[in-house]
Design an enzyme around this catalytic site. Structure first.
Site, PDB file in Angstrom:
ATOM      1  N   LYS A   1       0.843  -1.216   0.000  1.00 30.48           N
ATOM      2  CA  LYS A   1       0.000   0.000   0.000  1.00 30.48           C
ATOM      3  C   LYS A   1       0.872   1.258   0.000  1.00 30.48           C
ATOM      4  O   LYS A   1       0.668   2.171  -0.796  1.00 30.48           O
ATOM      5  CB  LYS A   1      -0.941   0.020   1.223  1.00 30.48           C
ATOM      6  CG  LYS A   1      -1.843  -1.196   1.324  1.00 30.48           C
ATOM      7  CD  LYS A   1      -2.736  -1.152   2.528  1.00 30.48           C
ATOM      8  CE  LYS A   1      -2.030  -1.180   3.875  1.00 30.48           C
ATOM      9  NZ  LYS A   1      -1.270  -2.429   4.127  1.00 30.48           N
TER      10      LYS A   1
ATOM     11  N   ARG B   1      -0.430  -9.441  12.921  1.00 30.63           N
ATOM     12  CA  ARG B   1      -0.986  -8.397  12.047  1.00 30.63           C
ATOM     13  C   ARG B   1      -1.828  -9.021  10.934  1.00 30.63           C
ATOM     14  O   ARG B   1      -2.865  -8.491  10.566  1.00 30.63           O
ATOM     15  CB  ARG B   1       0.156  -7.545  11.460  1.00 30.63           C
ATOM     16  CG  ARG B   1       0.806  -6.652  12.510  1.00 30.63           C
ATOM     17  CD  ARG B   1       2.155  -6.121  12.054  1.00 30.63           C
ATOM     18  NE  ARG B   1       2.066  -5.262  10.897  1.00 30.63           N
ATOM     19  CZ  ARG B   1       3.099  -5.007  10.077  1.00 30.63           C
ATOM     20  NH1 ARG B   1       4.278  -5.552  10.309  1.00 30.63           N
ATOM     21  NH2 ARG B   1       2.949  -4.204   9.065  1.00 30.63           N
TER      22      ARG B   1
HETATM   23  P1  AP5 Z   1       4.877  -1.702   1.772  1.00 27.12           P
HETATM   24  O1  AP5 Z   1       4.515  -0.800   0.636  1.00 27.12           O
HETATM   25  O2  AP5 Z   1       5.683  -1.147   2.892  1.00 27.12           O
HETATM   26  O3  AP5 Z   1       3.548  -2.415   2.302  1.00 27.12           O
HETATM   27  P2  AP5 Z   1       2.325  -1.826   3.125  1.00 27.12           P
HETATM   28  O4  AP5 Z   1       1.093  -2.502   2.587  1.00 27.12           O
HETATM   29  O5  AP5 Z   1       2.337  -0.332   3.135  1.00 27.12           O
HETATM   30  O6  AP5 Z   1       2.695  -2.432   4.537  1.00 27.12           O
HETATM   31  P3  AP5 Z   1       2.589  -1.864   6.014  1.00 27.12           P
HETATM   32  O7  AP5 Z   1       3.304  -2.887   6.867  1.00 27.12           O
HETATM   33  O8  AP5 Z   1       3.068  -0.465   6.110  1.00 27.12           O
HETATM   34  O9  AP5 Z   1       1.086  -1.928   6.223  1.00 27.12           O
HETATM   35  P4  AP5 Z   1       0.369  -2.030   7.558  1.00 27.12           P
HETATM   36  O10 AP5 Z   1      -1.020  -1.830   7.070  1.00 27.12           O
HETATM   37  O11 AP5 Z   1       0.555  -3.238   8.379  1.00 27.12           O
HETATM   38  O12 AP5 Z   1       1.083  -0.933   8.448  1.00 27.12           O
HETATM   39  P5  AP5 Z   1       0.700   0.538   8.850  1.00 27.12           P
HETATM   40  O13 AP5 Z   1       1.922   1.344   8.828  1.00 27.12           O
HETATM   41  O14 AP5 Z   1      -0.509   1.009   8.086  1.00 27.12           O
HETATM   42  O15 AP5 Z   1       5.599  -2.986   1.130  1.00 27.12           O
HETATM   43  C1  AP5 Z   1       6.131  -4.006   1.978  1.00 27.12           C
HETATM   44  C2  AP5 Z   1       7.509  -4.454   1.457  1.00 27.12           C
HETATM   45  O16 AP5 Z   1       7.341  -5.142   0.202  1.00 27.12           O
HETATM   46  C3  AP5 Z   1       8.466  -3.290   1.173  1.00 27.12           C
HETATM   47  O17 AP5 Z   1       9.765  -3.682   1.528  1.00 27.12           O
HETATM   48  C4  AP5 Z   1       8.348  -3.057  -0.354  1.00 27.12           C
HETATM   49  O18 AP5 Z   1       9.530  -2.522  -0.902  1.00 27.12           O
HETATM   50  C5  AP5 Z   1       8.061  -4.475  -0.849  1.00 27.12           C
HETATM   51  N1  AP5 Z   1       7.168  -4.498  -2.008  1.00 27.12           N
HETATM   52  C6  AP5 Z   1       6.043  -3.737  -2.197  1.00 27.12           C
HETATM   53  N2  AP5 Z   1       5.443  -4.063  -3.356  1.00 27.12           N
HETATM   54  C7  AP5 Z   1       6.187  -5.078  -3.911  1.00 27.12           C
HETATM   55  C8  AP5 Z   1       6.057  -5.868  -5.110  1.00 27.12           C
HETATM   56  N3  AP5 Z   1       5.051  -5.699  -5.980  1.00 27.12           N
HETATM   57  N4  AP5 Z   1       6.976  -6.805  -5.329  1.00 27.12           N
HETATM   58  C9  AP5 Z   1       7.992  -7.006  -4.459  1.00 27.12           C
HETATM   59  N5  AP5 Z   1       8.173  -6.279  -3.318  1.00 27.12           N
HETATM   60  C10 AP5 Z   1       7.274  -5.348  -3.038  1.00 27.12           C
HETATM   61  O19 AP5 Z   1       0.212   0.310  10.346  1.00 27.12           O
HETATM   62  C11 AP5 Z   1       1.089  -0.066  11.384  1.00 27.12           C
HETATM   63  C12 AP5 Z   1       0.335  -0.198  12.694  1.00 27.12           C
HETATM   64  O20 AP5 Z   1      -0.304   1.058  13.033  1.00 27.12           O
HETATM   65  C13 AP5 Z   1      -0.832  -1.208  12.677  1.00 27.12           C
HETATM   66  O21 AP5 Z   1      -0.400  -2.535  12.920  1.00 27.12           O
HETATM   67  C14 AP5 Z   1      -1.722  -0.649  13.792  1.00 27.12           C
HETATM   68  O22 AP5 Z   1      -1.215  -0.994  15.055  1.00 27.12           O
HETATM   69  C15 AP5 Z   1      -1.578   0.866  13.622  1.00 27.12           C
HETATM   70  N6  AP5 Z   1      -2.604   1.436  12.727  1.00 27.12           N
HETATM   71  C16 AP5 Z   1      -2.400   2.046  11.519  1.00 27.12           C
HETATM   72  N7  AP5 Z   1      -3.562   2.447  10.986  1.00 27.12           N
HETATM   73  C17 AP5 Z   1      -4.534   2.096  11.864  1.00 27.12           C
HETATM   74  C18 AP5 Z   1      -5.943   2.211  11.847  1.00 27.12           C
HETATM   75  N8  AP5 Z   1      -6.612   2.765  10.823  1.00 27.12           N
HETATM   76  N9  AP5 Z   1      -6.632   1.728  12.922  1.00 27.12           N
HETATM   77  C19 AP5 Z   1      -5.998   1.170  13.977  1.00 27.12           C
HETATM   78  N10 AP5 Z   1      -4.642   0.999  14.034  1.00 27.12           N
HETATM   79  C20 AP5 Z   1      -3.926   1.457  12.987  1.00 27.12           C
END
Ligand code: AP5
Length: 211
Positions: free
Chosen positions: A14, A168
């Site tokens: 994402k 997660r």
């Molecule tokens: P990346 O783009 O970083 O993936 P992502 O989907 O953004 O992953 P996140 O871990 O950031 O998502 P998340 O939803 O768990 O975390 P968030 O920060 O929102 O890609 C991942 C990896 O793969 C990278 O190394 C990238 O280079 C690689 N990659 C990408 N695309 C690729 C491809 N096509 N091919 C190969 N490699 C690829 O949330 C963190 C925490 O915050 C949550 O656990 C929760 O505790 C809290 N939180 C956040 N939002 C809320 C909410 N709305 N409500 C409650 N708690 C919340």
């Protein structure tokens, strides 16, 4: 208006795709995860409350997340469209967004299998300063261990430990995945297969947005 939601499991890509759309459409990315990490780093009241849940791979409470989201989408740069990355993450959060009167135009789900997610997150590196994301194999930084954008060190994110990733993913399947049905009923959902490379996925995401 381009009000877009990116939906997908942790590590689905994402944040990576939000960077691409943000440049293509010239609209800001609003990442609740990045805002919460900034609050934790700054030691704010919100940050202190959010930290334990984030470290455990659980969701932060709705009152905190909805509060920070509401303030952010009211800012001037979000008035011509925005990309929501990581929000909503449950049906009650989507209902809160509807209750705020926020019109959502498109919801793009990036669909990636759990075993691929585990591999991606074990190789992810992030810059804690500017939030840029890398992967040791799929998207390496130009200089190993150094952020291309701001020159600060890049590190393993604390919640990318395998046991935390498992929690997660469980939270995603139980609480966030039902949003697919929620937005399908509204005729807004398009699912895109997360491809082998970042570029292939970007092409599919941009095609879905233009369709
Ligand atoms: P990346 O783009 O970083 O993936 P992502 O989907 O953004 O992953 P996140 O871990 O950031 O998502 P998340 O939803 O768990 O975390 P968030 O920060 O929102 O890609 C991942 C990896 O793969 C990278 O190394 C990238 O280079 C690689 N990659 C990408 N695309 C690729 C491809 N096509 N091919 C190969 N490699 C690829 O949330 C963190 C925490 O915050 C949550 O656990 C929760 O505790 C809290 N939180 C956040 N939002 C809320 C909410 N709305 N409500 C409650 N708690 C919340």
């Amino acid at each position: 208006m381009n009000n877009i939601i990116l939906l997908g499991a942790p590590g689905a890509g994402k944040g990576t795709q939000a960077e691409v759309i943000c440049k293509e459409l010239n609209i800001p990315t609003i990442s609740t995860g990045n805002m919460l990490r900034a609050a934790v780093k700054a030691g704010t009241e919100y940050g202190l409350k959010a930290k334990a849940a984030m470290d455990a791979g659980a969701l932060v409470s709705d009152d905190i997340v909805i509060g920070i989201l509401k303030d952010r989408i009211a800012e001037p740069d979000a008035q011509n469209g925005f990309i929501l990355d990581g929000f909503p993450r449950s049906v009650p959060q989507a209902e809160a967004l509807d209750a705020m009167g926020v019109q959502i135009d498109k919801v793009i789900e990036i669909d990636v299998a759990d075993d691929t997610i585990q591999k991606r997150l074990s190789g992810r590196r992030v810059c804690l300063d500017c939030g840029a994301t890398y992967h040791v194999d799929f998207k390496p930084s130009k200089v190993e261990g150094v952020c291309d954008v701001c020159g600060k060190p890049i590190v393993i994110r604390k919640d990318d430990e395998p046991a935390t990733v498992k929690s997660r993913l469980e939270t995603y399947h139980k609480t966030t995945e039902p949003l697919k049905g929620y937005y399908e009923k509204q005729g807004k959902l398009t699912s895109v297969k997360g491809r082998e490379t970042v570029e292939e996925t970007s092409a599919a995401v941009m095609a879905a947005l233009k369709a």
